[in-house]
Design a protein around this motif. Sequence first.
Motif, mmCIF file in Angstrom:
data_model
loop_
_atom_site.group_PDB
_atom_site.id
_atom_site.type_symbol
_atom_site.label_atom_id
_atom_site.label_comp_id
_atom_site.label_asym_id
_atom_site.label_seq_id
_atom_site.Cartn_x
_atom_site.Cartn_y
_atom_site.Cartn_z
ATOM 1 N N HIS A 74 -20.357 0.302 30.622
ATOM 2 C CA HIS A 74 -20.108 -0.418 31.868
ATOM 3 C C HIS A 74 -18.658 -0.264 32.318
ATOM 4 O O HIS A 74 -18.371 -0.242 33.523
ATOM 5 C CB HIS A 74 -20.441 -1.897 31.593
ATOM 6 C CG HIS A 74 -20.322 -2.826 32.750
ATOM 7 N ND1 HIS A 74 -21.144 -2.777 33.855
ATOM 8 C CD2 HIS A 74 -19.481 -3.872 32.970
ATOM 9 C CE1 HIS A 74 -20.819 -3.744 34.684
ATOM 10 N NE2 HIS A 74 -19.815 -4.420 34.183
ATOM 11 N N TRP A 131 -14.718 2.919 35.231
ATOM 12 C CA TRP A 131 -13.789 2.241 36.135
ATOM 13 C C TRP A 131 -12.459 1.841 35.509
ATOM 14 O O TRP A 131 -11.482 1.634 36.232
ATOM 15 C CB TRP A 131 -14.448 0.970 36.688
ATOM 16 C CG TRP A 131 -15.833 1.201 37.172
ATOM 17 C CD1 TRP A 131 -16.986 0.680 36.668
ATOM 18 C CD2 TRP A 131 -16.238 2.048 38.253
ATOM 19 N NE1 TRP A 131 -18.071 1.140 37.354
ATOM 20 C CE2 TRP A 131 -17.649 1.985 38.344
ATOM 21 C CE3 TRP A 131 -15.535 2.852 39.165
ATOM 22 C CZ2 TRP A 131 -18.366 2.695 39.302
ATOM 23 C CZ3 TRP A 131 -16.252 3.556 40.115
ATOM 24 C CH2 TRP A 131 -17.649 3.475 40.179
ATOM 25 N N TRP A 180 -13.522 -8.147 34.679
ATOM 26 C CA TRP A 180 -14.696 -7.422 34.187
ATOM 27 C C TRP A 180 -15.529 -8.388 33.355
ATOM 28 O O TRP A 180 -15.022 -9.408 32.868
ATOM 29 C CB TRP A 180 -14.308 -6.192 33.360
ATOM 30 C CG TRP A 180 -13.583 -6.440 32.058
ATOM 31 C CD1 TRP A 180 -12.236 -6.449 31.859
ATOM 32 C CD2 TRP A 180 -14.172 -6.696 30.765
ATOM 33 N NE1 TRP A 180 -11.933 -6.701 30.548
ATOM 34 C CE2 TRP A 180 -13.110 -6.857 29.833
ATOM 35 C CE3 TRP A 180 -15.483 -6.802 30.307
ATOM 36 C CZ2 TRP A 180 -13.327 -7.122 28.486
ATOM 37 C CZ3 TRP A 180 -15.699 -7.066 28.958
ATOM 38 C CH2 TRP A 180 -14.634 -7.221 28.061
ATOM 39 N N HIS A 206 -10.131 -2.423 44.398
ATOM 40 C CA HIS A 206 -11.049 -1.687 43.535
ATOM 41 C C HIS A 206 -11.336 -0.327 44.147
ATOM 42 O O HIS A 206 -11.123 -0.103 45.353
ATOM 43 C CB HIS A 206 -12.357 -2.462 43.334
ATOM 44 C CG HIS A 206 -13.169 -2.623 44.585
ATOM 45 N ND1 HIS A 206 -14.041 -1.674 45.045
ATOM 46 C CD2 HIS A 206 -13.222 -3.637 45.493
ATOM 47 C CE1 HIS A 206 -14.613 -2.083 46.172
ATOM 48 N NE2 HIS A 206 -14.120 -3.273 46.464
ATOM 49 N N ASP A 207 -11.829 0.594 43.341
ATOM 50 C CA ASP A 207 -12.201 1.908 43.845
ATOM 51 C C ASP A 207 -13.419 1.774 44.757
ATOM 52 O O ASP A 207 -14.319 0.954 44.513
ATOM 53 C CB ASP A 207 -12.512 2.856 42.690
ATOM 54 C CG ASP A 207 -12.716 4.269 43.175
ATOM 55 O OD1 ASP A 207 -11.710 5.002 43.315
ATOM 56 O OD2 ASP A 207 -13.889 4.646 43.455
ATOM 57 N N ASN A 229 -16.886 1.675 43.295
ATOM 58 C CA ASN A 229 -17.258 0.546 42.442
ATOM 59 C C ASN A 229 -17.883 -0.552 43.325
ATOM 60 O O ASN A 229 -17.254 -1.534 43.691
ATOM 61 C CB ASN A 229 -16.028 0.014 41.697
ATOM 62 C CG ASN A 229 -16.399 -0.990 40.618
ATOM 63 O OD1 ASN A 229 -17.486 -1.548 40.621
ATOM 64 N ND2 ASN A 229 -15.480 -1.221 39.698
ATOM 65 N N HIS A 230 -19.138 -0.352 43.647
ATOM 66 C CA HIS A 230 -19.810 -1.249 44.587
ATOM 67 C C HIS A 230 -19.980 -2.650 44.019
ATOM 68 O O HIS A 230 -20.007 -3.629 44.779
ATOM 69 C CB HIS A 230 -21.156 -0.653 44.980
ATOM 70 C CG HIS A 230 -21.057 0.710 45.601
ATOM 71 N ND1 HIS A 230 -20.369 0.933 46.775
ATOM 72 C CD2 HIS A 230 -21.530 1.923 45.183
ATOM 73 C CE1 HIS A 230 -20.435 2.235 47.076
ATOM 74 N NE2 HIS A 230 -21.130 2.848 46.128
ATOM 75 N N SER A 273 -17.837 -4.356 42.195
ATOM 76 C CA SER A 273 -16.612 -5.113 42.453
ATOM 77 C C SER A 273 -16.520 -5.511 43.920
ATOM 78 O O SER A 273 -16.084 -6.628 44.257
ATOM 79 C CB SER A 273 -15.376 -4.294 42.065
ATOM 80 O OG SER A 273 -15.168 -4.347 40.669
ATOM 81 N N THR A 318 -10.657 7.952 36.357
ATOM 82 C CA THR A 318 -11.839 7.846 35.498
ATOM 83 C C THR A 318 -12.977 8.639 36.104
ATOM 84 O O THR A 318 -12.913 9.099 37.250
ATOM 85 C CB THR A 318 -12.282 6.384 35.352
ATOM 86 O OG1 THR A 318 -12.784 5.926 36.621
ATOM 87 C CG2 THR A 318 -11.137 5.487 34.898
ATOM 88 N N GLY A 356 -15.802 7.675 37.202
ATOM 89 C CA GLY A 356 -16.526 7.053 38.303
ATOM 90 C C GLY A 356 -15.743 6.918 39.584
ATOM 91 O O GLY A 356 -16.317 6.656 40.642
ATOM 92 N N GLU A 357 -14.435 7.064 39.532
ATOM 93 C CA GLU A 357 -13.592 6.750 40.679
ATOM 94 C C GLU A 357 -13.617 7.839 41.745
ATOM 95 O O GLU A 357 -13.685 9.029 41.449
ATOM 96 C CB GLU A 357 -12.153 6.504 40.227
ATOM 97 C CG GLU A 357 -11.978 5.214 39.444
ATOM 98 C CD GLU A 357 -10.555 4.968 39.033
ATOM 99 O OE1 GLU A 357 -10.183 3.792 38.935
ATOM 100 O OE2 GLU A 357 -9.803 5.935 38.812
ATOM 101 N N ASP A 363 -8.954 3.435 47.282
ATOM 102 C CA ASP A 363 -8.910 2.018 46.926
ATOM 103 C C ASP A 363 -9.324 1.160 48.121
ATOM 104 O O ASP A 363 -8.884 1.402 49.249
ATOM 105 C CB ASP A 363 -7.500 1.607 46.492
ATOM 106 C CG ASP A 363 -7.161 2.086 45.095
ATOM 107 O OD1 ASP A 363 -8.081 2.500 44.356
ATOM 108 O OD2 ASP A 363 -5.966 2.041 44.734
#
Length: 209
Positions: free
Chosen positions: A50, A54, A113, A148-149, A152-153, A155, A178, A180-181, A185
Amino acid sequence: MRCRRRPGWANIRCMEEPAESLRSDQVDLRRWRMSDLDALERAIHESLDHLVPWMPWAADPGRRQTAEFLARSHEKWETGADFSYAITSDAEVIGSCSLMRRIGAGGLEIGYWIHPGRTGRGLVTMAVAGLVDAGFQLDGIDHIEIHHDAANHASGAVARRSGFTEIARVPAPEGPLTSGESGTDVIWRMTADEWRARTAGTGTVRGAS
């Protein structure tokens, strides 16, 4: 405001800080302590799938790194730079969240997180409400942000549910860090006036100690 005397200080030093423990609906937030090492290490390792997309630190989550995080959390709290809390439910550590002084005067940034086994229950949103309420009780704080990136939906959904307004999308200063990014931002903001209007008459979160 807390005032205390320490070795080497000529005078008592006063520093404003939030309460060390907060109750927010179904979660309790409490200041991290070194005795949390085992519980935090377990929560991190159970959450790696998880976190890794991120959180750059999750790529190397050894016990030494976790202990260093707890030590830094203590130091930053003492200096007033960051205020980091364990998110707990029924006394179990299920995540982490922070109020961070890194977006300039008058502002605080929130980070968070949570264990993947606890998602989908609104617990992070509850934790964010506790942080926002505590942050706006500090003198001089007139806005709080979540960054957040864009990929990252989850967040972003927390920020939206918490009543924040998206104000900008900007290139990440260091690009994607990372897997996923996306490198973009998203910045969300809540003002003190908006928070007061949102919570008027609700008897919202207050510090426990």
